[in-house]
Design an enzyme around this catalytic site. Sequence first.
Site, PDB file in Angstrom:
ATOM      1  N   LYS A 273      81.586  83.079  70.015  1.00  0.00           N
ATOM      2  CA  LYS A 273      81.995  84.058  71.288  1.00  0.00           C
ATOM      3  C   LYS A 273      82.080  83.183  72.588  1.00  0.00           C
ATOM      4  O   LYS A 273      82.798  83.455  73.479  1.00  0.00           O
ATOM      5  CB  LYS A 273      81.549  85.152  71.320  1.00  0.00           C
ATOM      6  CG  LYS A 273      81.554  86.106  70.060  1.00  0.00           C
ATOM      7  CD  LYS A 273      80.894  87.335  70.254  1.00  0.00           C
ATOM      8  CE  LYS A 273      81.468  88.455  69.119  1.00  0.00           C
ATOM      9  NZ  LYS A 273      80.936  88.059  67.845  1.00  0.00           N
TER      10      LYS A 273
HETATM   11  C1  LIG Z   1      81.417  88.585  66.612  1.00  0.00           C
HETATM   12  C2  LIG Z   1      80.714  87.867  65.459  1.00  0.00           C
HETATM   13  C3  LIG Z   1      81.568  87.745  64.252  1.00  0.00           C
HETATM   14  C4  LIG Z   1      82.857  88.727  64.065  1.00  0.00           C
HETATM   15  O1  LIG Z   1      83.723  88.360  64.942  1.00  0.00           O
HETATM   16  P1  LIG Z   1      85.036  89.306  65.123  1.00  0.00           P
HETATM   17  O2  LIG Z   1      85.908  88.408  66.031  1.00  0.00           O
HETATM   18  O3  LIG Z   1      84.636  90.537  65.707  1.00  0.00           O
HETATM   19  O4  LIG Z   1      85.850  89.587  63.721  1.00  0.00           O
HETATM   20  C5  LIG Z   1      81.238  87.204  63.208  1.00  0.00           C
HETATM   21  N1  LIG Z   1      79.999  86.323  63.257  1.00  0.00           N
HETATM   22  C6  LIG Z   1      79.424  86.401  64.513  1.00  0.00           C
HETATM   23  C7  LIG Z   1      78.310  85.466  64.521  1.00  0.00           C
HETATM   24  C8  LIG Z   1      79.500  86.919  65.404  1.00  0.00           C
HETATM   25  O5  LIG Z   1      78.969  86.870  66.844  1.00  0.00           O
END
Ligand SMILES: *Cc1c(COP(=O)(O)O)cnc(C)c1O
Length: 462
Positions: free
Chosen positions: A112
């Site tokens: 993220k």
């Molecule tokens: C947010 C997240 C996901 C999922 O990602 P999306 O874009 O919501 O599908 C997977 N793994 C981790 C570690 C995350 O923080």
Amino acid sequence: MRYISTRGRAPDLSFEEAMLRGLAPDGGLYVPDTVPQMSADEIAALAGLSYEEAAFRVMRPFVGDAFDDATLRQLIETAYASFGHDARAPLVQLGPNHFLLELFHGPTLAFKDFAMQLIGQMFQASLARSGDRITIVGATSGDTGSAAIEAFRGLSNVDVFILYPHGRVSEVQRRQMTTPVEDNVHALALDGDFDDCQAALKDMFNDHAFRDEVGLTAVNSINWARVLAQVVYFFTSAVSLGAPHREVSFTVPTGNFGDIFAGYIAKRMGLPIADLVIATNQNDILHRTLVTGEQVKTSVTPSISPSMDIQVSSNFERVLFDAYGRDGALTASQMADLKDKGGFSVGQGALEFLREHFRSGRASEEETSATITGALASTGELLCPHSAVGVHVAEAHLGAVPMITLATAHPAKFPDAVEAASGIRPPLPSAMSDLYERPERVTQVPNALADLQKLVRDRRSH
Ligand SMILES: *Cc1c(COP(=O)(O)O)cnc(C)c1O
């Protein structure tokens, strides 16, 4: 380039407006009206460039006149300067024709950061121009909140309030939210679970007088600018394995469908992607949708990959809109059925579209742990549980085309699950090795709208 709502009943916007708005006023999500194409020559020319220069070339056509070339380049440079790896998104090999894309070298150790660090810079540049002030309020099960705080800490013109469920995030996640010292950061431990946090957030946005008074803004994963930032690493990783001259496939650990939707955009732009594989944990609503053609909500079962413990996958609406030939009214009625009736059936034509673009699989808790154990033994790589879900599902889809599995978080962010599976307690990277010594600052809040609103009013800087 203009951005339109998936529900077809909101005015179209520029990139900057769509970024600042987040959700469309008709409840829909913004998508570009047309997807810009990259030719094979343009894709080939990405080979050997820095991550930042590749990011500039991939994102440039989407950004329009929001930022000039020099400014956009500068924002990208600043966004990724804090990453702990010069390649930003390095690729390592796991086995024959199977590669792992490490997206966890950002400041909060999850993918993220790629999007959040960049939109932090973009918001700052945009607000500096307009002189506006905003209040970001977010709800988090852990990773989004820490990434948002890290991206917006210390920025003038922005206050950031993050609601997380008291006692229900990992210690690393909590400390990443409670240890920043800047005055514009407000970590709020809500007396409730993650659904309560999201409901409180929605209530704040639905109070329009309050929303306008404090300049309430959302940076959750439905924000188009976040999706765009994630398109880049599909290109850089594919090119390093020989695209556009060679096809590649991707497996993406999925919750809110943001990251895999970015892969779909890369494909639509012209990147030769053979398979895009959705990997879910035991909360497998997306896998079931592809298999059965029905999207049916159940309750969330907590797992060792908590950032994927989701039933309502917000960004799925974006691909559904395309699957229905961009029919906003139909998309809106399906979303209403999901909310009011707990589910909907995907029409036959739309289901064929989804099955043409996506494959899917799920990993149980046991399979996830066994994959952590197995990958350590066969490669020395320590996977976080989310990445392990991806690797497990990818293994069922390996073939002649190189497979790239996205590693979405650093194992040290989920040390308990990783230690249970591998016997190794993964250490934090040196840049944050003092995380456990830094003093924490957090406000415990009741699950009551009026109290929350008062707190936001009182705390934000003017
Ligand atoms: C947010 C997240 C996901 C999922 O990602 P999306 O874009 O919501 O599908 C997977 N793994 C981790 C570690 C995350 O923080």
